[in-house]
Design a protein around this motif. Structure first.
Motif, PDB file in Angstrom:
ATOM      1  N   GLY A   8      22.883  -4.219 -27.475  1.00  0.00           N
ATOM      2  CA  GLY A   8      21.602  -4.545 -28.108  1.00  0.00           C
ATOM      3  C   GLY A   8      20.462  -3.710 -27.547  1.00  0.00           C
ATOM      4  N   LEU A   9      20.439  -3.538 -26.221  1.00  0.00           N
ATOM      5  CA  LEU A   9      19.370  -2.746 -25.599  1.00  0.00           C
ATOM      6  C   LEU A   9      19.414  -1.286 -26.049  1.00  0.00           C
ATOM      7  N   VAL A  10      20.632  -0.720 -26.098  1.00  0.00           N
ATOM      8  CA  VAL A  10      20.765   0.680 -26.515  1.00  0.00           C
ATOM      9  C   VAL A  10      20.384   0.840 -27.988  1.00  0.00           C
ATOM     10  N   ILE A  11      20.803  -0.123 -28.826  1.00  0.00           N
ATOM     11  CA  ILE A  11      20.450  -0.052 -30.256  1.00  0.00           C
ATOM     12  C   ILE A  11      18.937  -0.114 -30.435  1.00  0.00           C
ATOM     13  N   ILE A  12      18.293  -1.063 -29.758  1.00  0.00           N
ATOM     14  CA  ILE A  12      16.840  -1.208 -29.897  1.00  0.00           C
ATOM     15  C   ILE A  12      16.127   0.065 -29.459  1.00  0.00           C
ATOM     16  N   ALA A  13      16.489   0.566 -28.266  1.00  0.00           N
ATOM     17  CA  ALA A  13      15.826   1.754 -27.744  1.00  0.00           C
ATOM     18  C   ALA A  13      16.032   2.951 -28.666  1.00  0.00           C
ATOM     19  N   GLY A  14      17.266   3.138 -29.141  1.00  0.00           N
ATOM     20  CA  GLY A  14      17.550   4.285 -29.998  1.00  0.00           C
ATOM     21  C   GLY A  14      16.892   4.201 -31.352  1.00  0.00           C
ATOM     22  N   GLN A  15      16.873   3.005 -31.946  1.00  0.00           N
ATOM     23  CA  GLN A  15      16.335   2.862 -33.300  1.00  0.00           C
ATOM     24  C   GLN A  15      14.809   2.875 -33.342  1.00  0.00           C
ATOM     25  N   ILE A  16      14.159   2.666 -32.210  1.00  0.00           N
ATOM     26  CA  ILE A  16      12.704   2.810 -32.191  1.00  0.00           C
ATOM     27  C   ILE A  16      12.325   4.267 -32.492  1.00  0.00           C
ATOM     28  N   TYR A  17      13.096   5.201 -31.944  1.00  0.00           N
ATOM     29  CA  TYR A  17      12.861   6.622 -32.248  1.00  0.00           C
ATOM     30  C   TYR A  17      13.088   6.889 -33.742  1.00  0.00           C
ATOM     31  N   VAL A  18      14.181   6.315 -34.271  1.00  0.00           N
ATOM     32  CA  VAL A  18      14.495   6.517 -35.690  1.00  0.00           C
ATOM     33  C   VAL A  18      13.391   5.938 -36.563  1.00  0.00           C
ATOM     34  N   ALA A  19      12.892   4.768 -36.183  1.00  0.00           N
ATOM     35  CA  ALA A  19      11.824   4.137 -36.966  1.00  0.00           C
ATOM     36  C   ALA A  19      10.572   4.999 -36.991  1.00  0.00           C
ATOM     37  N   ALA A  20      10.350   5.750 -35.926  1.00  0.00           N
ATOM     38  CA  ALA A  20       9.172   6.615 -35.860  1.00  0.00           C
ATOM     39  C   ALA A  20       9.462   8.021 -36.388  1.00  0.00           C
ATOM     40  N   GLY A  21      10.689   8.260 -36.833  1.00  0.00           N
ATOM     41  CA  GLY A  21      11.044   9.584 -37.338  1.00  0.00           C
ATOM     42  C   GLY A  21      11.167  10.621 -36.255  1.00  0.00           C
ATOM     43  N   LEU A  22      11.484  10.206 -35.025  1.00  0.00           N
ATOM     44  CA  LEU A  22      11.601  11.120 -33.885  1.00  0.00           C
ATOM     45  C   LEU A  22      13.056  11.257 -33.466  1.00  0.00           C
ATOM     46  N   LYS A  23      13.362  12.318 -32.746  1.00  0.00           N
ATOM     47  CA  LYS A  23      14.714  12.529 -32.238  1.00  0.00           C
ATOM     48  C   LYS A  23      14.894  11.737 -30.953  1.00  0.00           C
ATOM     49  N   ALA A  24      15.965  10.959 -30.875  1.00  0.00           N
ATOM     50  CA  ALA A  24      16.219  10.128 -29.700  1.00  0.00           C
ATOM     51  C   ALA A  24      16.979  10.916 -28.644  1.00  0.00           C
ATOM     52  N   PRO A  25      16.702  10.686 -27.343  1.00  0.00           N
ATOM     53  CA  PRO A  25      17.497  11.294 -26.273  1.00  0.00           C
ATOM     54  C   PRO A  25      18.957  10.867 -26.388  1.00  0.00           C
ATOM     55  N   ASP A  26      19.847  11.603 -25.741  1.00  0.00           N
ATOM     56  CA  ASP A  26      21.276  11.345 -25.881  1.00  0.00           C
ATOM     57  C   ASP A  26      21.751  10.144 -25.071  1.00  0.00           C
ATOM     58  N   THR A  27      21.181   9.907 -23.906  1.00  0.00           N
ATOM     59  CA  THR A  27      21.682   8.855 -23.019  1.00  0.00           C
ATOM     60  C   THR A  27      20.883   7.567 -23.171  1.00  0.00           C
ATOM     61  N   GLY A  28      21.507   6.458 -22.778  1.00  0.00           N
ATOM     62  CA  GLY A  28      20.823   5.168 -22.838  1.00  0.00           C
ATOM     63  C   GLY A  28      19.600   5.123 -21.947  1.00  0.00           C
TER      64      GLY A  28
END
Length: 520
Positions: A125-145
């Motif tokens: 859940g933590l990794v999904i939330i952190a990663g999808q915040i970048y997606v929601a903003a249209g930004l590229k997410a870092p590779d690691t948790g």
């Protein structure tokens, strides 16, 4: 009418299937996009989960499909091995599930520590939330948790300084708000699932106002189905891919069977047959792999919606698969209208629901060791990856169990005259043997000893042998034999037949004196 009489619950199952279909559509698409694969592959997995797995015996009311809980693992696999290898990974994982099901391993998954499972869901859940915040903003997410979490302040700053990113973030945030507030709507409105309503509102808003947000890329159902070729099977020669395969099989199985246990508590119908459910999940994943689709698990969100909608038989989940198939075949272009930040909002909400806040608080109050395992498992998944994080959690659980199982208490009462009384209670195992022997060997050599073992729950062979040797040494100086009091519980626990001379022998071959129950 005669045909319908054979299906007495067809009305309830038909209605429930429509509800589950509406719940499944945005989740299937969202999980696929977040996993880094075409959106249609999520629908393919949902179709197979409904029609193929849905027809098989195991659990009658739980619904299978692509799950948010595997998003992180799938994304890692696609990033490392490519989309072409995903089919092989899922196919072989499905075969492993089939083997475990036919070997009747399914029921043993219920023995996995709940704290490890909750920690796994929390970390995911933590990794999904952190990663999808970048997606929601249209930004590229870092590779690691850890990179995703550490980079969040910078991501928010970037989003606030860019009109396009801010617009995208508003769409994602609005989607979450609609899902959360939808439960307060009139019951008539709640007939439409909150996630679907949120996606529809986001789509309409983006179209009406012409908002510059990214939308789902559509390739067509037949265009995305790519059975793995010989090159993909060649990846099996790499040892690294086997760790991913095992992780898929074990984590998907654990999530499905724990979901089955939860769904069983929601209805009064037939209980889950765990080994058959494992076979059903394995068959579904084998077919998903052959089609190059996402892995499937039983999904608690869809399953609980199925039960709440009044489903009575497996017909509801099979029909939901049929509706998914018709939608994917007839309206694939509709997917291209869905804003990606809206799907990110759905997954952020799903990730939040994976974090077991109440369970963690309850564990901390009653079993702090288990709460620690949960926390370490979650942190390990964020810091390393899902597979290794779960292994760390399982290892900690085994260590804690061994520690608890070896807990013993040794109490010495010396009244200054007469025999020294020694009370041993708990679980006497080899892990505690050094401490037990240190205490016994410190007793006066010239005094008679009364050893009370009635408080023991378990006495392993190593401890029994060590006590025999200690008793012999204690009696070598001419002291009277050690007097032992025990019940028949102890020898039964070790699985041996005890005799009076078995624990220890006094000097000259005189057996110790036993009190208590029969010695067999």
């Amino acid at each position: 009418m005669n045909v319908l009489s054979k299906f007495p619950y067809w009305r309830q199952d038909f209605t429930a299937s429509l509800v589950v279909f509406l719940v499944a559509v945005p989740l299937c698409v969202g999980v696929a996009v977040a996993s880094g694969v075409p959106a249609e592959l999520g629908l393919v997995t949902g179709i197979v989960g409904g029609i193929i797995t849905g027809l098989m015996p195991g659990s009658s009311l739980q619904v299978s499909g692509p799950a948010a809980g595997l998003t992180v693992l799938v994304f890692e696999a696609v990033s490392e091995f490519g989309v072409s290898a995903l089919g092989v990974i899922v196919l072989v994982a499905g075969l492993l599930q089939l083997a475990m099901g036919f070997s009747k391993v399914g029921r043993w998954f219920r023995a996995i520590s709940v704290s490890v499972v909750e920690g796994m869901l929390c970390g995911i859940g933590l990794v999904i939330i952190a990663g999808q915040i970048y997606v929601a903003a249209g930004l590229k997410a870092p590779d690691t948790g850890l990179g995703k979490i550490a980079g969040l302040p910078g991501a928010v700053t970037d989003a606030l300084s860019s009109t396009a990113a801010l617009t995208s973030l508003v769409i994602g945030t609005g989607t979450i708000a609609v899902i959360v507030l939808w439960k307060r709507m009139p019951k008539a409105a709640q007939a439409v699932p909150g996630a679907l309503a949120a996606v529809l509102l986001a789509t309409v808003t983006a179209l009406v106002f012409g908002l510059p947000v990214a939308t789902v890329e559509v390739e067509g159902l037949l265009g995305v189905i790519q059975p793995p070729g010989s090159g993909a099977f060649g990846e099996l020669a790499s040892p690294a891919i086997w760790g991913t395969i095992v992780a898929f099989a074990l984590i998907a199985s654990a999530e499905s069977l724990f979901s089955a246990a939860a769904v069983d508590r929601l209805h009064d119908g037939p209980r889950t047959q765990y080994d058959k459910e494992m076979i059903a999940q394995g068959a579904g994943n084998t077919i998903c792999g052959a089609l190059g689709a996402l892995p499937m698990t039983a999904v608690i969100v869809r399953s609980s919606a199925n039960v709440a909608a009044g489903a009575k038989t497996k017909a509801s989940r099979v029909l939901h698969g049929v509706w998914l198939l018709l939608f994917a075949a007839a309206l694939p272009s509709a997917l291209a209208l869905i804003p990606i930040p809206a799907l990110a909002g759905i997954l952020i909400h799903a990730g939040w629901k994976l974090i077991p806040f109440r369970q963690t608080a309850a564990l901390w109050r009653s079993h702090r060791g288990e709460a620690l395992i949960l926390a370490v498992t979650a942190v390990s998944i964020v810091a390393v990856n899902m597979f290794e994080g779960v292994l760390i959690g399982l290892a900690l659980s085994v260590v804690k169990t061994a520690w608890d199982a070896s807990h013993t208490k040794l109490e010495v009462i010396d009244k200054g005259a007469g025999p020294v009384q020694v009370y041993l209670s708990g679980n006497a195992t080899f892990l505690r043997l050094p401490k037990i022997l240190d205490s016994l060997e410190a007793l006066p050599q010239d005094r008679p000893i009364e050893l009370d073992l009635t408080g023991l729950h378990h006495l392993d062979h190593a401890c029994r042998t060590a006590l025999e040797n200690w008793a012999e040494r204690h009696s070598e100086a001419g002291t009277e034999p050690v007097k032992v009091t025990e019940t028949d519980v102890v020898p039964a626990a070790v699985g041996v037949t005890a005799t009076q001379s078995e624990l220890q022998k006094a000097a000259g071959g005189t057996p110790p004196v036993y009190n208590g129950g029969p010695r067999g």
